[in-house]
Motif scaffolding. Structure first.
Motif, short mmCIF file in Angstrom:
data_model
loop_
_atom_site.label_atom_id
_atom_site.label_comp_id
_atom_site.label_asym_id
_atom_site.label_seq_id
_atom_site.Cartn_x
_atom_site.Cartn_y
_atom_site.Cartn_z
N ARG A 54 11.49 -0.21 0.04
CA ARG A 54 10.77 -1.24 0.82
C ARG A 54 10.52 -2.50 -0.01
O ARG A 54 10.61 -3.61 0.50
CB ARG A 54 9.44 -0.69 1.35
CG ARG A 54 9.60 0.17 2.59
CD ARG A 54 8.24 0.54 3.19
NE ARG A 54 7.54 -0.59 3.72
CZ ARG A 54 6.23 -0.84 3.54
NH1 ARG A 54 5.49 -0.02 2.83
NH2 ARG A 54 5.68 -1.89 4.08
N ASP A 91 -7.77 -11.58 8.13
CA ASP A 91 -7.94 -10.30 8.81
C ASP A 91 -8.64 -10.55 10.14
O ASP A 91 -9.66 -11.26 10.18
CB ASP A 91 -8.79 -9.37 7.93
CG ASP A 91 -8.74 -7.92 8.41
OD1 ASP A 91 -8.83 -7.68 9.64
OD2 ASP A 91 -8.64 -7.02 7.56
N PHE A 145 0.86 -1.19 0.00
CA PHE A 145 0.00 0.00 0.00
C PHE A 145 0.90 1.24 0.00
O PHE A 145 0.73 2.15 -0.79
CB PHE A 145 -0.91 -0.04 1.24
CG PHE A 145 -1.86 1.11 1.29
CD1 PHE A 145 -2.87 1.22 0.37
CD2 PHE A 145 -1.74 2.09 2.27
CE1 PHE A 145 -3.76 2.29 0.40
CE2 PHE A 145 -2.62 3.15 2.31
CZ PHE A 145 -3.64 3.25 1.37
O1 PTJ Z 1 3.07 -2.83 4.02
P1 PTJ Z 1 2.03 -1.98 3.37
O2 PTJ Z 1 2.58 -0.67 2.86
O3 PTJ Z 1 1.30 -2.70 2.26
O4 PTJ Z 1 0.90 -1.59 4.45
C1 PTJ Z 1 0.23 -2.59 5.14
C2 PTJ Z 1 -0.83 -2.04 6.14
C3 PTJ Z 1 -1.25 -3.21 7.02
C4 PTJ Z 1 -0.20 -0.94 6.98
C5 PTJ Z 1 -2.04 -1.48 5.34
O5 PTJ Z 1 -2.56 -2.51 4.53
C6 PTJ Z 1 -3.09 -0.93 6.26
O6 PTJ Z 1 -3.09 0.24 6.62
O7 PTJ Z 1 -4.02 -1.81 6.65
P2 PTJ Z 1 -5.28 -1.42 7.60
O8 PTJ Z 1 -6.27 -0.64 6.80
O9 PTJ Z 1 -4.80 -0.84 8.89
O10 PTJ Z 1 -5.90 -2.84 7.87
C7 PTJ Z 1 -5.21 -3.84 8.50
C8 PTJ Z 1 -6.21 -4.92 8.97
O11 PTJ Z 1 -5.43 -6.04 9.37
C9 PTJ Z 1 -7.05 -4.50 10.18
O12 PTJ Z 1 -8.39 -4.92 9.96
C10 PTJ Z 1 -6.44 -5.29 11.35
O13 PTJ Z 1 -7.42 -5.69 12.30
C11 PTJ Z 1 -5.84 -6.49 10.66
N1 PTJ Z 1 -4.65 -7.05 11.32
C12 PTJ Z 1 -3.63 -6.39 11.93
N2 PTJ Z 1 -2.69 -7.23 12.40
C13 PTJ Z 1 -3.10 -8.47 12.04
C14 PTJ Z 1 -4.35 -8.37 11.35
N3 PTJ Z 1 -4.99 -9.44 10.87
C15 PTJ Z 1 -4.42 -10.65 11.06
N4 PTJ Z 1 -3.23 -10.83 11.70
C16 PTJ Z 1 -2.55 -9.78 12.20
N5 PTJ Z 1 -1.39 -9.97 12.84
#
Ligand code: PTJ
Length: 269
Positions: A133, A203, A127
């Motif tokens: 990276r 998720d 993202f």
């Molecule tokens: O590495 P990048 O640049 O692709 O960015 C990745 C992130 C995760 C930062 C990006 O995709 C993001 O901002 O994701 P969100 O919108 O914060 O969504 C992440 C989702 O993953 C949320 O619904 C969390 O509850 C879930 N989550 C977080 N940690 C875990 C997880 N689900 C499963 N296992 C986990 N360890």
């Protein structure tokens, strides 16, 4: 800090990351929060090594809250989803495991093992995409045994997706029939569905858009989910395609999402 000194700092952190056993944290394994602290430790190192984005720390925090409410265990409906995911991956002609900065830091060995068990490709897809990276994650996966890491060519785009997650490899996600998407933000999950791909989403939040549009939503921590899909895949390795299709057909995505939500709301373990 100059670009050169930033690169040197990251390379130092990366070699420290590789050499340090990921279980080495300053709390005993008997500590009730051991797994959660270990996960934080890995994400923290991922950020220092230029693998995980700072936003990844926030995503981790959101995930932890849901995991706490789920009892930090794989609930039966998640196990059924992981079995269906294994069957779907084994049935696929061209399966791809999508890798972002969080999963690369949390489960690099486990992703390589799963790719091996179901004969899938690994593709870095971010993202918050930067070339630094992308390369750091590809190097990290190679250091954990991956032979071929896709995503760096980025010669195709997912239709209708404006942001960086739309950049994919033609012989990777673009042509895949089944894509495993751990920790997604929603938009791409929908766009991949529109390309008629079967999508497996991991998720911890059952109300998040990405599991809601997935063919197989897995409401579990990637730390538990990825090795459990591999275990199911190994167990199903000799199953015929009719058996695998039956496992996929019998899985009910809505029921699995409802069961996870019920567990979170009721708090009954
Ligand atoms: O590495 P990048 O640049 O692709 O960015 C990745 C992130 C995760 C930062 C990006 O995709 C993001 O901002 O994701 P969100 O919108 O914060 O969504 C992440 C989702 O993953 C949320 O619904 C969390 O509850 C879930 N989550 C977080 N940690 C875990 C997880 N689900 C499963 N296992 C986990 N360890």
């Amino acid at each position: 800090m100059t670009e050169e000194s930033e690169r040197a700092r990251r390379s130092e952190c990366e070699s420290e990351f590789e050499s340090e056993p990921t279980t080495e944290i300053d709390v005993p394994e008997s500590h009730p929060r051991y797994q959660s602290l270990l996960t934080r430790h890995r994400i923290e190192h991922g950020v220092e090594a230029g693998i995980t984005s700072k936003q990844g720390l926030i995503a981790q925090g959101r995930g932890e809250a849901f995991d706490y409410l789920l009892g930090e265990e794989t609930i039966p409906s998640a196990d059924a989803a992981e079995r269906a995911a294994a069957a779907q991956l084994l049935l696929a002609d061209h399966p791809v495991l999508s890798v972002n900065g969080n999963v690369a830091a949390l489960v690099p060995d486990e992703l390589v093992e799963l790719a091996d068990a179901v004969d899938a490709a690994l593709e870095v897809n971010l993202f918050n995409r930067t070339e630094a990276r992308m390369e750091a994650i590809a190097d990290h996966l190679r250091a954990h045994g991956a032979e071929d890491v896709k995503g760096l060519t980025a010669d195709a785009r997912i239709p209708g997706l404006e942001h960086e997650r739309g950049k994919v490899d033609t012989d990777g996600i673009y042509e895949a029939d089944v894509v495993l998407v751990p920790l997604e933000d929603g938009d791409r999950a929908e766009a991949l569905g529109e390309m008629d791909k079967a999508e497996i989403v991991i998720d911890l939040n059952p109300a998040s858009r990405s599991p809601r549009v997935a063919s197989i939503p897995i409401v579990d921590n990637v730390i538990r989910a990825v090795p459990n899909i591999t275990a199911h895949a190994r167990e199903l390795a000799d199953a015929d395609s009719r058996t695998l299709e039956r496992i996929v057909d019998e899985f009910d995505a809505d029921e699995a999402l409802e069961a996870a939500e019920e567990r979170i709301r009721s708090g009954e373990f």
